[in-house]
Design a protein around this motif. Structure first.
Motif, mmCIF file in Angstrom:
data_model
loop_
_atom_site.group_PDB
_atom_site.id
_atom_site.type_symbol
_atom_site.label_atom_id
_atom_site.label_comp_id
_atom_site.label_asym_id
_atom_site.label_seq_id
_atom_site.Cartn_x
_atom_site.Cartn_y
_atom_site.Cartn_z
ATOM 1 N N LYS A 91 0.814 -1.214 0.000
ATOM 2 C CA LYS A 91 0.000 0.000 0.000
ATOM 3 C C LYS A 91 0.853 1.271 0.000
ATOM 4 N N ARG A 92 2.130 1.135 0.402
ATOM 5 C CA ARG A 92 2.948 2.344 0.521
ATOM 6 C C ARG A 92 4.217 2.327 -0.330
ATOM 7 N N GLU A 93 4.629 1.140 -0.846
ATOM 8 C CA GLU A 93 5.877 1.036 -1.593
ATOM 9 C C GLU A 93 5.671 0.286 -2.909
ATOM 10 N N ARG A 94 6.551 0.580 -3.890
ATOM 11 C CA ARG A 94 6.648 -0.280 -5.065
ATOM 12 C C ARG A 94 7.350 -1.552 -4.634
ATOM 13 N N VAL A 95 6.762 -2.701 -4.960
ATOM 14 C CA VAL A 95 7.335 -3.982 -4.549
ATOM 15 C C VAL A 95 7.550 -4.852 -5.775
ATOM 16 N N LEU A 96 8.771 -5.296 -5.942
ATOM 17 C CA LEU A 96 9.108 -6.213 -7.020
ATOM 18 C C LEU A 96 9.120 -7.629 -6.451
ATOM 19 N N PHE A 97 8.124 -8.422 -6.830
ATOM 20 C CA PHE A 97 8.013 -9.803 -6.379
ATOM 21 C C PHE A 97 8.743 -10.705 -7.379
ATOM 22 N N THR A 98 9.699 -11.468 -6.885
ATOM 23 C CA THR A 98 10.467 -12.373 -7.738
ATOM 24 C C THR A 98 10.392 -13.781 -7.173
ATOM 25 N N CYS A 99 9.978 -14.734 -8.001
ATOM 26 C CA CYS A 99 9.896 -16.131 -7.576
ATOM 27 C C CYS A 99 11.190 -16.871 -7.902
ATOM 28 N N ALA A 100 11.475 -17.899 -7.101
ATOM 29 C CA ALA A 100 12.675 -18.692 -7.327
ATOM 30 C C ALA A 100 12.640 -19.397 -8.680
ATOM 31 N N SER A 101 11.450 -19.524 -9.264
ATOM 32 C CA SER A 101 11.320 -20.129 -10.591
ATOM 33 C C SER A 101 11.434 -19.100 -11.705
ATOM 34 N N GLY A 102 11.711 -17.842 -11.366
ATOM 35 C CA GLY A 102 12.015 -16.818 -12.361
ATOM 36 C C GLY A 102 10.934 -15.777 -12.607
ATOM 37 N N GLU A 103 9.660 -16.084 -12.310
ATOM 38 C CA GLU A 103 8.578 -15.140 -12.595
ATOM 39 C C GLU A 103 8.729 -13.872 -11.749
ATOM 40 N N ARG A 104 8.397 -12.725 -12.382
ATOM 41 C CA ARG A 104 8.517 -11.442 -11.682
ATOM 42 C C ARG A 104 7.295 -10.559 -11.947
ATOM 43 N N TRP A 105 6.881 -9.823 -10.918
ATOM 44 C CA TRP A 105 5.799 -8.863 -11.019
ATOM 45 C C TRP A 105 6.188 -7.591 -10.270
ATOM 46 N N LEU A 106 5.840 -6.448 -10.837
ATOM 47 C CA LEU A 106 6.021 -5.179 -10.145
ATOM 48 C C LEU A 106 4.653 -4.682 -9.695
ATOM 49 N N HIS A 107 4.519 -4.480 -8.385
ATOM 50 C CA HIS A 107 3.264 -3.977 -7.827
ATOM 51 C C HIS A 107 3.489 -2.566 -7.297
ATOM 52 N N ARG A 108 2.690 -1.619 -7.814
ATOM 53 C CA ARG A 108 2.711 -0.242 -7.336
ATOM 54 C C ARG A 108 1.511 -0.014 -6.420
ATOM 55 N N PRO A 109 1.631 0.930 -5.472
ATOM 56 C CA PRO A 109 0.512 1.151 -4.537
ATOM 57 C C PRO A 109 -0.833 1.389 -5.219
ATOM 58 N N TRP A 110 -0.843 2.122 -6.335
ATOM 59 C CA TRP A 110 -2.130 2.414 -6.985
ATOM 60 C C TRP A 110 -2.721 1.221 -7.724
ATOM 61 N N HIS A 111 -1.963 0.129 -7.846
ATOM 62 C CA HIS A 111 -2.476 -1.064 -8.531
ATOM 63 C C HIS A 111 -3.672 -1.681 -7.800
ATOM 64 N N ARG A 112 -3.847 -1.351 -6.527
ATOM 65 C CA ARG A 112 -5.005 -1.898 -5.814
ATOM 66 C C ARG A 112 -6.321 -1.427 -6.426
ATOM 67 N N LEU A 113 -6.254 -0.384 -7.260
ATOM 68 C CA LEU A 113 -7.461 0.124 -7.919
ATOM 69 C C LEU A 113 -7.821 -0.657 -9.175
ATOM 70 N N ARG A 114 -6.945 -1.562 -9.594
ATOM 71 C CA ARG A 114 -7.208 -2.353 -10.812
ATOM 72 C C ARG A 114 -8.156 -3.510 -10.497
ATOM 73 N N VAL A 115 -9.346 -3.191 -10.119
ATOM 74 C CA VAL A 115 -10.284 -4.218 -9.675
ATOM 75 C C VAL A 115 -10.769 -5.117 -10.807
ATOM 76 N N TRP A 116 -10.560 -4.676 -12.057
ATOM 77 C CA TRP A 116 -11.041 -5.455 -13.196
ATOM 78 C C TRP A 116 -10.077 -6.584 -13.598
ATOM 79 N N ARG A 117 -8.838 -6.543 -13.028
ATOM 80 C CA ARG A 117 -7.856 -7.547 -13.419
ATOM 81 C C ARG A 117 -8.274 -8.926 -12.964
ATOM 82 N N ARG A 118 -8.038 -9.921 -13.810
ATOM 83 C CA ARG A 118 -8.358 -11.307 -13.480
ATOM 84 C C ARG A 118 -7.150 -11.971 -12.847
#
Length: 304
Positions: free
Chosen positions: A274-301
């Motif tokens: 909610k307060r920081e940009r967080v880069l999530f990285t999995c040991a299997s290689g997958e990565r996602w960048l989550h920004r605080p305002w992404h919580r508003l993307r309620v339409w995402r599946r």
């Protein structure tokens, strides 16, 4: 990894398939931005965060962290392990994670000293879970995989091959015989504990003169990660201080079960998102960048 997405908190997680589709992490990441895959595996992940010239000398780093005498000697990890025979061979069930006291570790290692001494090596019990071999400078050492590569699999498929590896396979087998016969293992079985009936060689190398990183600090408890952070000169905090994470810091959860992340660590991670940009990285290689305002993307599946 840290250079590609600046001013983020980095969170290192277990392999993506370990999270079921209802895990809160998957629900959170359905609103994040998917990035190109990064490094894979334990040593691969550490090498992405810390730069060591000539590879990742895990043995020398952990020996120096635990005892402080690595110097310029070549070290090889010889960690206590549990091997389970089956119909087709034997499987590596655990390595460096067995319940073991220092007295037990030294008792188990005692008959092995002479075996390695004949080869000009010295076996050191640096801690109950971490044993190290000090090798002569001219010793030829094949490429040993990290234990994570072989866990749960036929260990003989992961032992090095070729002429150079032959003597190491002999040492591996001799150590197994001596540990299997050790009376302490019979006592462990009576107490319902797994035997320490093998060693796993890995992480060879000498202590690097320098380690570089773009990280500002680390939150975690993995031994090699702590050794790298100390050598790089950055601060370390235990996981209970996860709430203190800020931009440039790495949160290490890659060795935690998915269930523990959902229950023990997720409330703090959710607040962090909610307060920081967080880069999530999995040991299997997958990565996602989550920004605080992404919580508003309620339409995402949900991500698959």
């Amino acid at each position: 990894m840290t250079d590609t997405v600046p001013r983020t908190v980095e969170c290192w997680l277990p392999a993506w398939p370990r999270f079921d589709r209802l895990h809160p992490l998957r629900m959170q990441l359905q609103r994040a931005d998917r990035l190109a895959d990064g490094a894979v595996g334990y040593l691969g992940g550490l090498s992405a965060y810390f730069s060591c010239a000539g590879g990742m000398p895990a043995a020398a780093l952990t020996r120096d962290y635990l005892v402080g005498d690595a110097g310029d000697t070549y070290w090889l990890s010889a960690d206590p392990a549990w091997v389970q025979p089956d119909l087709t061979g034997a499987r590596l069930m655990a390595c460096g994670q067995l319940p073991l006291s220092m007295d037990e570790a030294e008792a188990l290692a005692e008959p092995l000293h002479a075996v390695f001494a004949e080869e000009g090596m010295q076996l050191h019990v640096s801690s109950p879970q971490r044993w190290h071999l000090r090798l002569p400078a001219a010793h030829a050492v094949p490429d040993f995989p990290a234990p994570e590569t072989a866990l749960g699999e036929d260990l003989y498929e992961h032992l090095p091959q070729g002429e150079q590896a032959r003597r190491w396979r002999v040492l591996f087998n001799e150590a197994q015989v001596l540990l299997h016969q050790h009376p302490l293992n019979a006592q462990r079985r009576e107490r319902g504990l797994p035997p320490v009936n093998s060693l796993w060689f890995w992480g060879g190398g000498a202590l690097p003169a320098r380690i570089d990183t773009a990280l500002r600090g680390v939150i975690g408890e993995d031994l090699l990660l702590l050794a790298l952070a100390k050598r790089a000169g950055i601060p370390v905090q235990p996981r209970r201080r996860l709430d203190a994470a800020s931009a440039g810091w790495l949160i290490d959860l890659q060795d935690q079960p998915a269930d523990a992340i959902a229950t023990e660590w997720w409330p703090s991670l959710q607040q962090l998102c909610k307060r920081e940009r967080v880069l999530f990285t999995c040991a299997s290689g997958e990565r996602w960048l989550h920004r605080p305002w992404h919580r508003l993307r309620v339409w995402r599946r949900s991500v698959s």
